[in-house]
Design a protein around this motif. Structure first.
Motif, short mmCIF file in Angstrom:
data_model
loop_
_atom_site.label_atom_id
_atom_site.label_comp_id
_atom_site.label_asym_id
_atom_site.label_seq_id
_atom_site.Cartn_x
_atom_site.Cartn_y
_atom_site.Cartn_z
N ASN A 11 0.79 -1.22 -0.16
CA ASN A 11 0.33 -0.07 -0.01
C ASN A 11 1.25 1.56 0.18
O ASN A 11 0.45 2.64 -0.38
N THR A 12 2.05 1.03 0.56
CA THR A 12 2.74 2.31 0.55
C THR A 12 3.46 2.74 -0.21
O THR A 12 3.89 4.06 -0.49
N HIS A 13 3.86 1.81 -1.30
CA HIS A 13 4.36 2.10 -2.54
C HIS A 13 4.83 1.67 -4.10
O HIS A 13 4.31 2.03 -5.10
N ALA A 14 3.39 0.55 -4.14
CA ALA A 14 3.03 -0.21 -5.25
C ALA A 14 0.85 0.13 -5.79
O ALA A 14 1.08 -0.08 -6.61
N GLY A 15 0.74 0.83 -4.14
CA GLY A 15 -0.37 1.59 -4.32
C GLY A 15 -1.16 0.25 -3.72
O GLY A 15 -1.34 -0.53 -3.52
N ALA A 16 -2.38 1.32 -3.07
CA ALA A 16 -3.79 0.47 -2.46
C ALA A 16 -4.22 -0.74 -3.28
O ALA A 16 -4.81 -0.11 -4.63
N ASP A 17 -4.58 -1.69 -2.48
CA ASP A 17 -5.61 -2.95 -3.14
C ASP A 17 -4.39 -3.47 -4.54
O ASP A 17 -4.95 -4.47 -5.72
N PHE A 18 -3.34 -3.62 -4.37
CA PHE A 18 -2.99 -3.83 -6.05
C PHE A 18 -2.11 -5.37 -5.67
O PHE A 18 -1.92 -5.61 -4.48
N ASP A 19 -2.81 -5.91 -6.82
CA ASP A 19 -2.74 -7.86 -6.52
C ASP A 19 -1.66 -7.74 -7.68
O ASP A 19 -1.98 -7.46 -8.73
N GLY A 20 -0.30 -8.66 -7.70
CA GLY A 20 0.48 -8.62 -8.59
C GLY A 20 1.87 -9.14 -8.17
O GLY A 20 2.06 -9.52 -6.73
N VAL A 21 2.62 -8.56 -8.82
CA VAL A 21 4.66 -8.96 -8.82
C VAL A 21 5.03 -7.52 -8.37
O VAL A 21 4.77 -6.63 -8.77
N VAL A 22 5.99 -7.54 -7.02
CA VAL A 22 6.76 -6.66 -6.83
C VAL A 22 8.70 -7.45 -6.73
O VAL A 22 8.40 -8.51 -6.06
N TRP A 23 9.16 -6.53 -7.63
CA TRP A 23 10.34 -7.40 -7.64
C TRP A 23 11.13 -6.23 -6.71
O TRP A 23 11.12 -5.05 -6.71
N TYR A 24 12.71 -6.82 -5.67
CA TYR A 24 12.97 -5.57 -4.40
C TYR A 24 14.21 -6.15 -4.43
O TYR A 24 14.50 -7.25 -4.80
N ARG A 25 15.97 -5.49 -4.23
CA ARG A 25 17.10 -5.73 -4.53
C ARG A 25 17.76 -4.61 -3.41
O ARG A 25 17.26 -3.70 -3.60
N PHE A 26 18.57 -5.15 -3.22
CA PHE A 26 19.16 -4.81 -1.77
C PHE A 26 20.46 -4.95 -1.87
O PHE A 26 21.10 -6.56 -1.78
N ASN A 27 21.87 -4.18 -1.44
CA ASN A 27 22.95 -4.87 -1.52
C ASN A 27 23.54 -4.86 -0.41
O ASN A 27 23.43 -3.73 0.26
N VAL A 28 24.91 -5.55 0.82
CA VAL A 28 25.33 -5.39 1.62
C VAL A 28 26.00 -6.11 1.63
O VAL A 28 26.95 -6.72 0.97
N GLU A 29 27.46 -4.81 2.00
CA GLU A 29 29.18 -5.03 2.36
C GLU A 29 28.94 -6.00 3.12
O GLU A 29 28.46 -5.51 4.01
N LEU A 30 30.51 -6.71 2.76
CA LEU A 30 30.62 -7.79 3.94
C LEU A 30 31.56 -8.07 3.53
O LEU A 30 32.91 -7.81 2.93
N THR A 31 32.65 -7.95 5.54
CA THR A 31 33.98 -8.23 4.96
C THR A 31 34.37 -9.97 4.80
O THR A 31 33.01 -10.03 5.01
N GLY A 32 35.33 -10.24 4.34
CA GLY A 32 35.88 -11.54 4.17
C GLY A 32 35.74 -12.56 5.17
O GLY A 32 35.05 -13.83 4.89
#
Length: 660
Positions: free
Chosen positions: A293-314
């Motif tokens: 509801n906050t970003h795809a829209g009220a009453d949206f039904d369907g697919v949303v893709w999300y991507r996030f990168n996290v930095e890690l040490t060795g």
């Protein structure tokens, strides 16, 4: 009743499908699943007991106490090996042994059986919630108390598109070990009954599943009686029959591929969103977790893709890890560094995925999630600290800006396979978790459900009425009582009048308790939590349900059954006069005369706060000048502020009543 189990609302062809799908050995003499050592059988009625035997075999049945026969009977198993006997009416008490005998089979005996009152406890997560979820009030009761004559039966979670006939579970004596694994609401209900009914054994059956809609708890035939969903229910009935007749299973995989390609614009892309080289520079950003509801829209039904990168040490990357995402509504497929690490289809289940060593790498690590919602609110719906990467003792929160893309295409219903149905499929829990209990004799049922149906209050009464009719036809006990719980306060308290969907559902549920035959609603406005849809005080809930049962079922009129219920609003010279029942000694929480939480609604539907006060055990609501007031509201918010109680300290719940 003859010796065949009858499930009145299920068609013959569906029953035949179910019987053919069961792997039951008819050659083994046995009791059905609801009967084991420590069982409770319903007192003071002819109680059905059933099971399996050699087809056509004679089954001898006896009930003994202190080695003396108290009842005996004979019957013949039918052509499918089903037998059923009804006992004579027994008074409360025990213990008894119950034995079945048949030529060529070993005798089977269940022991320590009591005759008493049996209550079914059903609903979604707030009824399922047990000690392990973290309780507040009453926690010590479960830890310390043992009731030899309260018995507990837990029906395991199981879904099915067709009726099932058994489950794997046994009755337990109510001691701390068993109680900790049982519905806390049901436990406190039973303990409160036992306090007032010391000579009556109590049996509690826990048949619950978190996150479920009411539609999964009644049969397709019963759903077909609700005009708004009749066509869908009947179409599903045909689809189920076609599937098990072999006409549809082979088409499912191809239909699923087509469905995914329709909803996901990247399904056929050369570079997929879960690959590091995918370009998301034109995607939007949002903090996580977040619902659609906050970003795809009220009453949206369907697919949303999300991507996030996290930095890690060795050092961090070289270890095993766990990725948690919290609850997701409805389905997800989750990738880490282009490797699929998990995916679930159960509505609102907490996601926790193990990442073997080698999944992570030094530097940037890509987490990609495809979330598919098929109805109502979708997205990641948990708490901020649910979205995290856990490496050893270190917890890395992943709540920063995630790139996301909404696939805005016309939503198409997902194809369904009927050999493994989701918990919220029509009739899925009914078939898997209620039908195996039929035709058990019961005293009544308690019901705590509705969070998943918030926003759908217009149909909720019809669903509840159809469910009550269904259960009463198939469990023995006549028009036995079904008591329900009004939803607890949750989320925000608004400064200005707000037409809350939660308030509308609470008022719907309260009216059900007054208008549906042999029902009643427990008001728990004082047992909510702003931040948790699962408030931890279940003792108050169980005790409020017990008040209803003690007053309305057991005739204890000295016990106040529920909170004040509005019976009318009339105009007077002093303002609008609101009358109530269940309202002896109306009062406020602070003992004063001013009543808070009231609103008036004008002819245009606009609500405004109104001053109110107690007078002669009624509430007088002041009305604005030159405003045509058509209705009065009370406690009308997601998390309402109120102070009106009756003499038993039970709150007055939310209501909206028209002015006469």
């Amino acid at each position: 009743m003859n010796n065949k189990r009858k499930i009145k609302t299920i068609s013959l062809i569906t029953c035949l499908i179910a019987l053919l799908s069961m792997k039951v050995s008819a050659e083994i003499l046995s009791f059905a699943s609801p009967f084991s050592d420590n069982a409770v059988l319903q007192r003071e009625m002819q109680t059905p007991v059933w099971g399996k035997a050699e087809p056509g075999a004679t089954v001898e049945f006896n009930v003994k106490k202190d080695n003396k026969v108290a009842f005996k009977a004979k019957t013949k198993a039918d052509s499918e090996g089903n037998w059923l006997i009804e006992t004579k009416p027994f008074k409360a008490g025990g213990p008894y042994t119950v034995t079945i005998k048949s030529s060529g089979s070993e005798d089977v005996t269940i022991s320590n059986v009591l005759f008493g009152d049996l209550w079914v406890c059903s609903g979604q997560s707030n009824m399922e919630m047990s000690y392990g979820w973290g309780l507040t009030r009453g926690k010590e009761d479960i830890e310390q108390d043992t009731y030899d004559d309260i018995r507990l039966l837990h029906v395991p979670n199981r879904t099915s598109a067709v009726p099932t006939l058994d489950f794997a579970s046994n009755w337990k004596i109510c001691n701390p070990e068993a109680a900790k694994r049982f519905t806390a609401c049901g436990y406190f209900f039973g303990a409160a009954l036992k306090k007032e009914l010391p000579d009556v054994p109590i049996g509690l059956v826990d048949s619950t599943w978190s996150g479920t809609y009411i539609q999964t708890w009644l049969s397709l035939d019963s759903l077909a009686k609700v005009p708004e969903v009749a066509e869908v229910a009947l179409d599903r009935k045909v689809a189920v029959e076609n599937w098990f007749n072999g006409n549809a299973a082979e088409e499912y995989e191809e239909a699923l591929k087509q469905w995914e390609a329709t909803l996901d614009m990247f399904a056929n892309a050369e570079i997929k969103p879960f690959e590091d080289s995918f370009d998301d520079s034109d995607w939007q950003r949002t903090a996580m977790p977040n619902n659609f509801n906050t970003h795809a829209g009220a009453d949206f039904d369907g697919v949303v893709w999300y991507r996030f990168n996290v930095e890690l040490t060795g050092e961090q990357a070289g270890s095993e890890a766990v990725l948690t995402l919290g609850a997701i509504d409805d389905e997800d497929v989750t990738y880490v560094n282009a490797r699929k690490v998990g995916g679930l289809t159960r509505h609102n289940e907490f996601r926790k995925y193990s990442l073997p060593a080698g999944t992570l790498k030094e530097g940037s690590n890509l987490i990609a999630i495809r979330v598919t919602d098929t109805g109502q609110t979708g997205g990641l719906t948990g708490k901020a600290d649910d979205v995290a990467l856990i490496i050893g003792e270190e917890k890395i929160l992943l709540g920063g800006d995630w790139a996301y893309h909404v696939n805005r295409v016309d939503f198409v219903k997902k194809p369904e396979r009927f050999d493994q149905v989701a918990a919220n499929s029509y009739s899925a829990c009914y078939n898997g978790m209620m039908v195996p209990l039929f035709p058990l004799a019961v005293k009544g049922a308690i019901w705590y459900q509705g969070c998943s149906n918030v926003g759908g209050e217009a149909l909720y009464t019809k669903f509840f009425e159809a469910m009550a009719e269904d259960w009463r036809e198939n469990l023995k006990g006549g028009d036995f009582p079904i008591y329900l719980v009004q939803l607890a306060p949750f989320m925000q308290t608004h400064k200005e009048p707000y037409n809350s969907a939660w308030a509308r559902m609470r008022w719907t549920m309260t009216q059900i308790g007054e208008n549906v035959k042999n029902s009643g609603t427990a008001i728990i406005l004082d047992a909510g939590d702003h931040h948790d849809i699962h408030p931890k005080d279940k003792k108050t809930v169980g005790e409020r349900l017990a008040r209803l049962a003690l007053n309305r079922t057991y005739g204890r009129k000295d016990i106040v059954e529920t909170g004040p219920y509005p019976t009318g609003v009339v105009k007077t010279d002093n303002g609008l006069e609101v009358s109530f029942k269940y309202a002896d000694s109306l009062k406020t929480t602070d003992g004063g005369g001013d009543v808070i939480g009231f609103q008036v609604v004008d002819a245009d539907g606009k609500a405004s706060w109104a001053k109110a006060s107690l007078a002669n055990n009624k509430v007088i609501v002041e009305t604005p000048k030159d405003v045509e007031v058509v209705a009065v509201r009370h406690a009308w918010d997601d998390y309402p502020v109120y102070n009106l109680l009756n003499g038993a300290d039970i709150p007055c719940g939310p209501f909206q009543v028209s002015v006469e």
